[in-house]
Design a protein around this motif. Structure first.
Motif, PDB file in Angstrom:
ATOM      1  N   SER A 152       0.767  -1.100  -0.015  1.00 52.76           N
ATOM      2  CA  SER A 152      -0.028  -0.234   0.056  1.00 52.76           C
ATOM      3  C   SER A 152       0.876   1.193  -0.211  1.00 52.76           C
ATOM      4  N   PRO A 153       0.405   2.222  -0.357  1.00 50.06           N
ATOM      5  CA  PRO A 153       1.088   3.699  -0.184  1.00 50.06           C
ATOM      6  C   PRO A 153       0.974   3.857   1.371  1.00 50.06           C
ATOM      7  N   LYS A 154       2.326   4.713   1.751  1.00 50.04           N
ATOM      8  CA  LYS A 154       2.180   5.106   3.014  1.00 50.04           C
ATOM      9  C   LYS A 154       2.082   4.318   4.420  1.00 50.04           C
ATOM     10  N   LEU A 155       2.517   3.151   3.990  1.00 52.64           N
ATOM     11  CA  LEU A 155       2.439   1.979   5.285  1.00 52.64           C
ATOM     12  C   LEU A 155       3.346   2.810   6.307  1.00 52.64           C
ATOM     13  N   ASP A 156       4.551   3.594   5.932  1.00 54.09           N
ATOM     14  CA  ASP A 156       5.267   4.537   6.654  1.00 54.09           C
ATOM     15  C   ASP A 156       4.731   5.826   6.763  1.00 54.09           C
ATOM     16  N   ASP A 157       3.676   6.247   7.738  1.00 54.31           N
ATOM     17  CA  ASP A 157       3.922   5.502   9.128  1.00 54.31           C
ATOM     18  C   ASP A 157       2.467   5.382   9.498  1.00 54.31           C
ATOM     19  N   LEU A 158       1.311   5.480   8.635  1.00 55.05           N
ATOM     20  CA  LEU A 158       0.024   5.273   8.707  1.00 55.05           C
ATOM     21  C   LEU A 158      -0.133   3.827   9.322  1.00 55.05           C
ATOM     22  N   GLU A 159       0.450   2.881   9.160  1.00 50.47           N
ATOM     23  CA  GLU A 159       0.576   1.406   9.772  1.00 50.47           C
ATOM     24  C   GLU A 159       0.626   1.786  11.240  1.00 50.47           C
ATOM     25  N   LEU A 162       9.299  -3.434   3.730  1.00 49.78           N
ATOM     26  CA  LEU A 162      10.026  -3.121   2.822  1.00 49.78           C
ATOM     27  C   LEU A 162       9.740  -2.086   1.923  1.00 49.78           C
ATOM     28  N   ALA A 163      10.759  -1.688   1.112  1.00 47.18           N
ATOM     29  CA  ALA A 163      10.714  -0.506   0.099  1.00 47.18           C
ATOM     30  C   ALA A 163      10.316   0.563   1.005  1.00 47.18           C
ATOM     31  N   MET A 164      10.701   1.061   2.162  1.00 48.50           N
ATOM     32  CA  MET A 164      10.423   2.272   2.822  1.00 48.50           C
ATOM     33  C   MET A 164      10.676   3.496   1.837  1.00 48.50           C
ATOM     34  N   HIS A 165       9.655   4.475   1.915  1.00 45.90           N
ATOM     35  CA  HIS A 165       9.594   5.982   1.078  1.00 45.90           C
ATOM     36  C   HIS A 165       9.414   5.344  -0.437  1.00 45.90           C
ATOM     37  N   SER A 166       8.980   4.208  -0.787  1.00 45.64           N
ATOM     38  CA  SER A 166       8.543   3.911  -2.057  1.00 45.64           C
ATOM     39  C   SER A 166       6.842   4.479  -1.957  1.00 45.64           C
ATOM     40  N   SER A 167       6.436   4.871  -3.167  1.00 48.43           N
ATOM     41  CA  SER A 167       5.001   5.222  -3.131  1.00 48.43           C
ATOM     42  C   SER A 167       4.166   3.919  -3.186  1.00 48.43           C
ATOM     43  N   PHE A 168       4.920   2.888  -2.773  1.00 51.24           N
ATOM     44  CA  PHE A 168       3.963   1.493  -2.730  1.00 51.24           C
ATOM     45  C   PHE A 168       4.929   0.422  -1.827  1.00 51.24           C
ATOM     46  N   GLU A 169       4.494   0.493  -0.551  1.00 50.17           N
ATOM     47  CA  GLU A 169       5.299  -0.320   0.165  1.00 50.17           C
ATOM     48  C   GLU A 169       4.955  -1.663   0.798  1.00 50.17           C
ATOM     49  N   THR A 170       5.947  -2.615   1.127  1.00 54.04           N
ATOM     50  CA  THR A 170       5.145  -4.014   1.546  1.00 54.04           C
ATOM     51  C   THR A 170       5.482  -4.001   3.075  1.00 54.04           C
TER      52      THR A 170
END
Ligand code: ZN
Length: 434
Positions: A224-231, A395-403
């Motif tokens: 998803s977008p924004k897992l950092d830091d909305l998770e 994974l992929a912190m600061h990607s527009s789509f993180e895992t």
């Protein structure tokens, strides 16, 4: 079966295309749960058993409960509402004979490649003229609107050997043909319900239109977008809302501007937290000394996502302190105190997780890497309390789509539920009680 906490998280992120929308969604959840909004420009009259929240700039928000007038301290957790993206500049139209593009600048440090070749749109807030006042409106253009196209491989055969992206050249989004002049401002005005000439100011950002998904052979991951830091924002808020009552004052704060250093009027380096804690004390008739005493029995969980060991690049991780997705809550350590965790805060927080049955992992940077920083040490400069830095592995912190892991949001909710139900206090001999 899909984990319900992860499903709810993706729904929350889907409704939060900008930090203003994230804070508005948190505000609605708090109102629904019976919390009362306190405005910073009005006097506060707090009562025992009361549930309250206050916002600053509508992009940072802080909720708390008052268990009793003689509470020992504050049981706090913090996360952030913002994520790296591109902000629309003033006078955003870049027109030539064939194309109309939008003038943007980077907000925070993003992985630029992740913004190419996918539908994007615009969300944020505008200030509008309404009769005798100036009002704020949230806007999110809910349509596939923009594209940042890659250059074809035929025109740069070396691109896969490494490429330096320039924000002002390579990442300029395409809005339409030359006849598109004025259309963006018309769409923004229409979304705000005003005429274009009544839009007086704006904070508008690009967002990735791809909704969050479950993936993996057993749907064990989410992306998803924004897992950092909305998770973490989601996890600490759900834990805060569902926790049993504590003897201390539970505080849940979501700060804006972590991605640009936090030094704004509403960021972790502002007076927002300190001002609010002080007002809670003074409204309950406490003296300045009693405020200081409360801080000495307070605790902060700084919750911001952590790097999972990368499947293709395990060499970037520390060999012993490398978390994995779905492995539980990550406690972060750094000798130079970019993460605040120390023996005291680590011991207290791990004990909370152990009692809640939540697995704990550890993260430290590989010793030759500087790594990132986060809210904890910045907030500590304003409100100095025992603090632990934690997060969930992604994974992929600061990607527009993180895992990230599909099980981990629930682990954080459970850990924070146990944390917020507790009350960390000092005894006469200096020992800590949970
Ligand atoms: Zn973060």
């Amino acid at each position: 079966m899909r984990n319900p906490a992860a499903e709810n998280l993706l729904e929350f992120i889907g409704k939060s295309p900008s930090c203003y929308h994230a804070v508005e969604n948190i505000r609605r959840a708090l109102l629904e749960a019976g919390y009362r909004e306190l405005r910073e420009w009005e006097p506060w009259q707090l009562r025992e058993g009361g549930r309250y929240f206050t916002a600053r700039n509508d992009s940072s928000i802080l909720a708390f409960r008052v268990p009793a007038r003689d509470f020992p301290g504050f049981q706090m957790a913090a996360a952030h509402s913002d994520a790296p993206t591109f902000k629309l500049k003033e006078n955003p139209e870049l027109a030539d004979a064939h194309y109309l593009r939008l003038n943007t600048e980077p907000y925070g440090g993003m992985l630029m490649a992740s913004w190419f070749d996918r539908p994007l749109s615009v969300a944020g807030r505008v200030m509008v003229r309404e009769e005798d006042r100036i009002a704020q409106k949230l806007v999110a253009l809910d349509r596939d609107l923009l594209m940042i196209p890659s250059v074809a491989i035929h025109m740069n055969r070396e691109v896969n050997d490494g490429f330096k992206y320039l924000a002002n050249v390579d990442l300029v989004p395409l809005l339409g043909g030359p006849e598109s002049g004025g259309k963006l401002s018309a769409m923004i005005a229409e979304a705000a319900g005003v005429r274009a000439e009544d839009v007086l100011g704006s904070d508008l950002f690009l967002y990735n239109r791809q909704p969050g998904v479950f993936l993996g052979a057993s749907e064990e991951f989410i992306a998803s977008p924004k897992l950092d830091d909305l998770e973490c924002a989601y996890g600490i808020l759900r834990g805060f809302l569902t926790a049993q009552e504590s003897r201390s004052v539970p505080v849940c704060v979501i700060f804006d501007n972590e991605e640009v250093g936090s030094l704004t009027k509403q960021g972790a380096d502002s007076t927002f937290l300190a001002d609010t804690l002080r007002r809670i004390c003074s409204s309950l008739g406490r003296t300045e000394e009693e405020y200081r005493m409360a801080l000495a029995q307070s605790f902060l969980v700084s919750a911001d996502n952590a790097h999972a060991q990368h499947p293709n690049h395990p060499e970037y991780a520390d060999s012993r302190n490398c978390p994995y997705m779905n492995g539980g809550v990550v406690v972060k350590y750094n000798a130079n105190q970019h993460y605040t965790t120390d023996a005291v805060s680590s011991a207290l927080f791990r004990e909370v997780c152990l009692k809640a049955g939540v697995p704990v992992q550890t993260f430290a940077n590989r010793s030759d890497m500087r790594g990132g920083s986060t809210l904890g040490n910045i907030s500590n400069a304003q409100v100095s309390v025992n603090t632990v830095d934690i997060g969930l592995a992604q994974l992929a912190m600061h990607s527009s789509f993180e895992t990230a892991g599909a099980l981990d949001p629930e682990y954080l909710v459970r850990a924070m539920g146990a944390y917020y139900a507790g009350s960390i206090r000092r005894r006469e001999d200096g020992e800590y009680l949970l």
